[in-house]
Design an enzyme around this catalytic site. Structure first.
Site, mmCIF file in Angstrom:
data_model
loop_
_atom_site.group_PDB
_atom_site.id
_atom_site.type_symbol
_atom_site.label_atom_id
_atom_site.label_comp_id
_atom_site.label_asym_id
_atom_site.label_seq_id
_atom_site.Cartn_x
_atom_site.Cartn_y
_atom_site.Cartn_z
ATOM 1 N N GLU A 162 0.812 -1.227 0.000
ATOM 2 C CA GLU A 162 0.000 0.000 0.000
ATOM 3 C C GLU A 162 0.848 1.281 0.000
ATOM 4 O O GLU A 162 0.685 2.154 0.859
ATOM 5 C CB GLU A 162 -0.996 -0.036 1.166
ATOM 6 C CG GLU A 162 -1.884 -1.273 1.085
ATOM 7 C CD GLU A 162 -2.823 -1.460 2.263
ATOM 8 O OE1 GLU A 162 -2.856 -0.612 3.173
ATOM 9 O OE2 GLU A 162 -3.541 -2.479 2.276
ATOM 10 N N ASN A 203 2.156 -4.814 -3.318
ATOM 11 C CA ASN A 203 0.768 -5.229 -3.119
ATOM 12 C C ASN A 203 -0.070 -4.013 -2.739
ATOM 13 O O ASN A 203 0.374 -3.185 -1.931
ATOM 14 C CB ASN A 203 0.778 -6.261 -1.966
ATOM 15 C CG ASN A 203 -0.519 -6.989 -1.774
ATOM 16 O OD1 ASN A 203 -1.061 -7.543 -2.732
ATOM 17 N ND2 ASN A 203 -1.026 -7.019 -0.549
ATOM 18 N N ASP A 270 -12.161 -10.074 -1.544
ATOM 19 C CA ASP A 270 -13.485 -10.209 -0.936
ATOM 20 C C ASP A 270 -14.420 -9.234 -1.637
ATOM 21 O O ASP A 270 -13.975 -8.272 -2.248
ATOM 22 C CB ASP A 270 -13.496 -10.057 0.597
ATOM 23 C CG ASP A 270 -12.710 -8.892 1.154
ATOM 24 O OD1 ASP A 270 -12.556 -7.874 0.452
ATOM 25 O OD2 ASP A 270 -12.263 -8.979 2.310
HETATM 26 O O1 G3I Z 1 -4.444 -8.052 18.597
HETATM 27 C C1 G3I Z 1 -5.579 -7.323 19.077
HETATM 28 C C2 G3I Z 1 -6.188 -8.035 20.269
HETATM 29 O O2 G3I Z 1 -5.261 -8.040 21.320
HETATM 30 C C3 G3I Z 1 -7.496 -7.313 20.664
HETATM 31 O O3 G3I Z 1 -8.128 -8.033 21.665
HETATM 32 C C4 G3I Z 1 -8.432 -7.198 19.461
HETATM 33 C C5 G3I Z 1 -9.675 -6.398 19.769
HETATM 34 O O4 G3I Z 1 -10.294 -5.916 18.612
HETATM 35 O O5 G3I Z 1 -7.749 -6.549 18.413
HETATM 36 C C6 G3I Z 1 -6.597 -7.226 17.995
HETATM 37 O O6 G3I Z 1 -6.018 -6.544 16.915
HETATM 38 C C7 G3I Z 1 -6.715 -6.603 15.686
HETATM 39 C C8 G3I Z 1 -5.823 -7.272 14.665
HETATM 40 O O7 G3I Z 1 -6.428 -7.249 13.396
HETATM 41 C C9 G3I Z 1 -5.516 -8.724 15.026
HETATM 42 O O8 G3I Z 1 -6.684 -9.468 15.090
HETATM 43 C C10 G3I Z 1 -7.036 -5.188 15.239
HETATM 44 O O9 G3I Z 1 -7.979 -4.609 16.131
HETATM 45 C C11 G3I Z 1 -7.607 -5.191 13.851
HETATM 46 O O10 G3I Z 1 -7.743 -3.847 13.386
HETATM 47 C C12 G3I Z 1 -6.658 -5.937 12.929
HETATM 48 O O11 G3I Z 1 -7.278 -5.962 11.639
HETATM 49 C C13 G3I Z 1 -6.479 -6.411 10.581
HETATM 50 C C14 G3I Z 1 -6.246 -5.277 9.580
HETATM 51 O O12 G3I Z 1 -5.504 -5.779 8.490
HETATM 52 C C15 G3I Z 1 -5.516 -4.089 10.156
HETATM 53 O O13 G3I Z 1 -5.423 -3.081 9.187
HETATM 54 C C16 G3I Z 1 -7.208 -7.542 9.909
HETATM 55 O O14 G3I Z 1 -7.331 -8.644 10.816
HETATM 56 C C17 G3I Z 1 -6.441 -7.967 8.659
HETATM 57 O O15 G3I Z 1 -7.200 -8.925 7.963
HETATM 58 C C18 G3I Z 1 -6.227 -6.737 7.790
HETATM 59 O O16 G3I Z 1 -5.566 -7.102 6.617
HETATM 60 C C19 G3I Z 1 -5.275 -6.053 5.696
HETATM 61 C C20 G3I Z 1 -4.033 -6.459 4.950
HETATM 62 O O17 G3I Z 1 -2.992 -6.711 5.854
HETATM 63 C C21 G3I Z 1 -3.608 -5.407 3.940
HETATM 64 N N1 G3I Z 1 -4.694 -5.064 3.062
HETATM 65 C C22 G3I Z 1 -5.947 -4.709 3.704
HETATM 66 C C23 G3I Z 1 -6.381 -5.794 4.675
HETATM 67 C C24 G3I Z 1 -7.721 -5.484 5.292
HETATM 68 O O18 G3I Z 1 -7.632 -4.354 6.128
#
Ligand code: G3I
Length: 350
Positions: A162, A203, A270
């Site tokens: 990104e 990417n 998705d």
């Molecule tokens: O680790 C914490 C945990 O301790 C806490 O209890 C929980 C509560 O919500 O949050 C956890 O962190 C989350 C993390 O994923 C791990 O699960 C974050 O809140 C959450 O924002 C984070 O989201 C991820 C996101 O990237 C962040 O931008 C998604 O799972 C992940 O699928 C997503 O993937 C990205 C790609 O890397 C890049 N392209 C876009 C894509 C979608 O956003």
């Protein structure tokens, strides 16, 4: 036992054996097991992958399907900087290793994700100012340590994730602000030194269609190629939404990157919708999944497709886009949706 009851029991047993693929003997008509998405993709020399995340791996119904249906796995979070270097110089491979080991156990390859991104960075990195020299050293060490750790165990790396804005200008990130645009070539070179066999990708999202953002990548790729910077592919994330329309030029776009001598892949697919999901929206979603699949198959160097997890049960969408969801080919109960059948059909060439 009455004859009818006995006959029913025999019939039920035979049906169970056929379903399980165990029926034998001259009269047995074992319906062949349905090929998996991975097997169908392999017929075209492609892979079909899914992202996954560590917390979900305790769900055995989920992991059974993950391990059966796909031949490429991407850790959704486990290899990101906050997870792998939570304190400066202290590396933690727990989450990444768990996913790599699960994938290897099921003969699946791994698209590793991601080394250089502006998001999900640890506080020690974002909480202070760095000089260019300091930050370059931090970045080099992170990349080389992580890529070396997974050397020989992953198929590819999303090296830079990104990097551009929607208008095709460089995104104003810690990396760009401190190091200038050269951080991209540096990151690619350091990754290549650490694992010369891993395929190296840039990417991004919203680069499915031809437009200012994908044009920026096109120019960057040309420039990197001219300077002999190691780069193997461009990942089009393909986080689509029904309400914004289908990126009609995706096939042309994949083709123009192929012509530059690069692999391409749909890396985080998705197709979300405004909830509630209706039959009509699910049918339209199925068409989009079908068209994306066909676009990749139509372009020789589009090497595969990855969905950003396969079930609505674990999609990132509802948390980030309230009121939207139902974006993946399997529903929250792990039942295949029309999108799943549409992908299957497209891969089967029907
Ligand atoms: O680790 C914490 C945990 O301790 C806490 O209890 C929980 C509560 O919500 O949050 C956890 O962190 C989350 C993390 O994923 C791990 O699960 C974050 O809140 C959450 O924002 C984070 O989201 C991820 C996101 O990237 C962040 O931008 C998604 O799972 C992940 O699928 C997503 O993937 C990205 C790609 O890397 C890049 N392209 C876009 C894509 C979608 O956003």
């Amino acid at each position: 036992m009455r004859r009818t009851t006995r006959l029913r029991l025999v019939g039920a047993l035979a049906a169970a054996l056929v379903t399980a693929g165990l029926a034998t003997g001259p009269g047995a008509q074992a319906s062949p097991r349905q090929p998996t998405l991975a097997e169908l993709a392999q017929r075209h020399g492609r892979y079909f992958g899914s992202a996954t995340d560590n917390p979900e791996l305790t769900d055995t119904a989920y992991t059974a399907l993950l391990s059966r249906e796909f031949d490429m796995i991407t850790p959704g979070n486990g290899m990101k900087w906050y997870a792998t270097e939570p304190q400066q110089g202290v590396f933690d491979w727990t989450n990444g290793d768990q996913i790599v080991n699960l994938a290897r156990k099921h003969h699946q390859r791994v698209r590793a994700h991601t080394l250089v991104w502006h998001s999900q960075l640890p506080d020690w990195l974002t909480g202070r100012e760095w000089t260019a020299d300091e930050l370059r050293a931090v970045l080099k060490r992170h990349i080389q340590t992580e890529v070396r750790h997974y050397r020989g165990k992953v198929y590819s790396w999303d090296v830079v994730n990104e990097a551009f804005n929607e208008d095709g200008t460089y995104r104003d990130t810690l990396w760009y602000r401190t190091l200038g645009p050269g951080y991209i070539a540096d990151a690619l070179r350091w990754s290549h030194q650490a694992d010369p066999h891993a395929k190296l990708y840039l990417n991004d999202y919203n680069i499915e269609a031809v437009g200012p953002k994908s044009d920026a990548y096109y120019q960057l790729v040309k420039d990197l190629r001219a300077r002999h910077v190691p780069l193997d592919g461009i990942g089009l994330q393909a986080h689509l939404a029904l309400q914004y329309g289908y990126p009609a030029t995706v096939e042309d776009n994949l083709r123009r990157f192929s012509r530059l001598g690069l692999d391409t892949a749909l890396t985080e697919v998705d197709v979300r919708m405004l909830l509630p999901a209706t039959e009509e929206k699910l049918a339209q979603q199925a068409d989009w999944y079908r068209d994306l699949t066909s676009a990749c198959l139509a372009v020789r160097r589009c090497v595969g497709i990855t969905v950003w997890d396969y079930t609505d049960k674990y999609s990132w969408i509802p948390a980030v886009f309230p009121g939207e969801g139902a974006a993946l080919p399997w529903d929250e109960q792990l039942r295949p949706k029309p999108a799943c059948f549409a992908i299957r059909k497209a891969l089967a060439g029907k």
